[in-house]
Design a protein around this motif. Sequence first.
Motif, short mmCIF file in Angstrom:
data_model
loop_
_atom_site.label_atom_id
_atom_site.label_comp_id
_atom_site.label_asym_id
_atom_site.label_seq_id
_atom_site.Cartn_x
_atom_site.Cartn_y
_atom_site.Cartn_z
N ILE A 33 4.85 4.16 8.09
CA ILE A 33 5.52 3.43 7.01
C ILE A 33 6.94 3.10 7.44
CG2 ILE A 33 6.28 3.54 4.60
CD1 ILE A 33 3.84 5.43 4.16
N MET A 83 7.55 -3.93 1.40
CA MET A 83 6.67 -2.98 2.09
C MET A 83 6.44 -3.44 3.52
SD MET A 83 2.69 -1.92 1.50
CE MET A 83 2.14 -3.17 2.67
N HIS A 84 6.41 -2.46 4.42
CA HIS A 84 6.15 -2.78 5.82
C HIS A 84 5.48 -1.56 6.45
CE1 HIS A 84 7.87 -4.29 9.94
NE2 HIS A 84 6.54 -4.31 9.88
N ILE A 85 4.24 -1.72 6.90
CA ILE A 85 3.50 -0.60 7.50
C ILE A 85 2.78 -1.04 8.76
CG2 ILE A 85 3.11 0.48 5.24
CD1 ILE A 85 0.15 -0.43 5.49
N LYS A 86 2.42 -0.05 9.57
CA LYS A 86 1.52 -0.25 10.68
C LYS A 86 0.41 0.80 10.58
CE LYS A 86 4.93 -2.18 13.93
NZ LYS A 86 5.59 -2.01 15.25
N GLU A 126 -0.31 -4.71 11.61
CA GLU A 126 0.97 -4.67 10.90
C GLU A 126 0.84 -5.44 9.59
OE1 GLU A 126 5.72 -5.67 11.76
OE2 GLU A 126 4.20 -5.94 13.33
N ASN A 131 8.80 0.64 5.90
CA ASN A 131 9.59 0.33 4.70
C ASN A 131 8.70 0.55 3.49
OD1 ASN A 131 11.79 -0.54 3.18
ND2 ASN A 131 11.11 -2.67 3.21
N LYS A 150 3.10 -6.51 6.05
CA LYS A 150 4.39 -6.48 5.36
C LYS A 150 4.44 -7.61 4.35
CE LYS A 150 6.78 -9.22 8.93
NZ LYS A 150 7.94 -9.23 9.86
N ASN A 151 5.36 -7.46 3.39
CA ASN A 151 5.52 -8.53 2.41
C ASN A 151 6.80 -9.30 2.67
OD1 ASN A 151 7.09 -6.23 1.33
ND2 ASN A 151 7.42 -7.58 -0.43
N GLU A 152 6.71 -10.59 2.42
CA GLU A 152 7.88 -11.47 2.47
C GLU A 152 7.89 -12.26 1.18
OE1 GLU A 152 7.72 -13.86 5.97
OE2 GLU A 152 8.01 -12.18 7.35
N ILE A 161 2.05 -11.83 1.60
CA ILE A 161 1.72 -10.70 2.47
C ILE A 161 1.40 -11.24 3.86
CG2 ILE A 161 0.24 -8.67 2.78
CD1 ILE A 161 1.88 -8.66 0.20
#
Length: 350
Positions: free
Chosen positions: A60, A1-4, A86, A62, A88-90, A94
């Motif tokens: 969004i 997931m990747h959002i702003k 921002e 990702n 996002k998960n790695e 998070i």
Amino acid sequence: MHIKIDKPVIESIINQALPFTEKKDNTQITSHILLKADDKLTIKATDKEIGIEIKTDANILNPGTVTINGKRFADIIKTLQNKEIEIKNEGDSIIITQDTSIYKLSSFNAQEFPEFPNPDDLIKLEIKPEEFTDAIKKIFPVIDTNNPKYELNGALFDISENTNFVSTDTRRLAVFYSEAKSKEAQIIVPKRAISEIKRIYKEDMEILFDEVYLILKDENTLFFTKLINGKFPAYKKIIPQSFKHELKVNKSDFLSHLKQVSIISNEVKITIKKDAIEFESISDEMMQAKTSMNFSSDIEEFTFAVNSRYVFDFLNVINSENFDLCLNEPNIPFVLRDGNFITIVMPLNI
């Protein structure tokens, strides 16, 4: 997931969601908030007894689903500036960033987050929004807390062609008579859920129920609570059918004089005479307070005692200039009435 997403937007939603998380045990997934990004950003929080889902727009980058510790997430967002954040998960972490600020939090497996009930098969309660808001506000102060009889720690929705909203703490009983209609049922909604409903309810929300859940929902918000499994007392048997005296009393005058004597003690003796209502504190200490208000009645003298807090709770939720004080005998319950709302109060022994 990747959002702003803008800070004020996510902060507002997280603040709404945080009360629904588990606070005492951070090892539980229910201490986390779920973030799901697809066409919109969906945020969920639940402790399995009560929960909320809120949808909002976000940038969004990702899609995906993650969990974040609710308390830490809220604290981080609070410290950041009022501009874009921002997230996002790695792997199992998070990452939250804004300019040079970077935070890394651990995450649970999102697949293990508790499922929310499906509102599709539930029954709808037909009620005017302003009537529902009024009912909840008025019965709330009388709901008991930590009663061993668990069903008393909630409010009864006695649903049929005409629905009654009911609560009791064993010393008093509140009943709001409404025009709400639905399939006949009796459901008991926990006090905590009623408190949250007061906070989140909006006019366009549908109210749905079955034997297990109560759900409130609109286009972007879904709230649910598990119902209390129990049998509410037969409250209708307690409601007096007639009265010896029905007095129309000015709310402001009565409230003002009751406050004056309650400074000394919450236990107050009230005496109604032909030309006045007298108020006197009841205290074991060497203190006393007395006052009286002008009042005209056909009663020679009628004296009863009451915990003033019970009367304050009633007067503080009604909007009318006058209320009805309905009496039979000094040592049996009396009724405070304002239109379709009543509170039956057990007097004190004096």
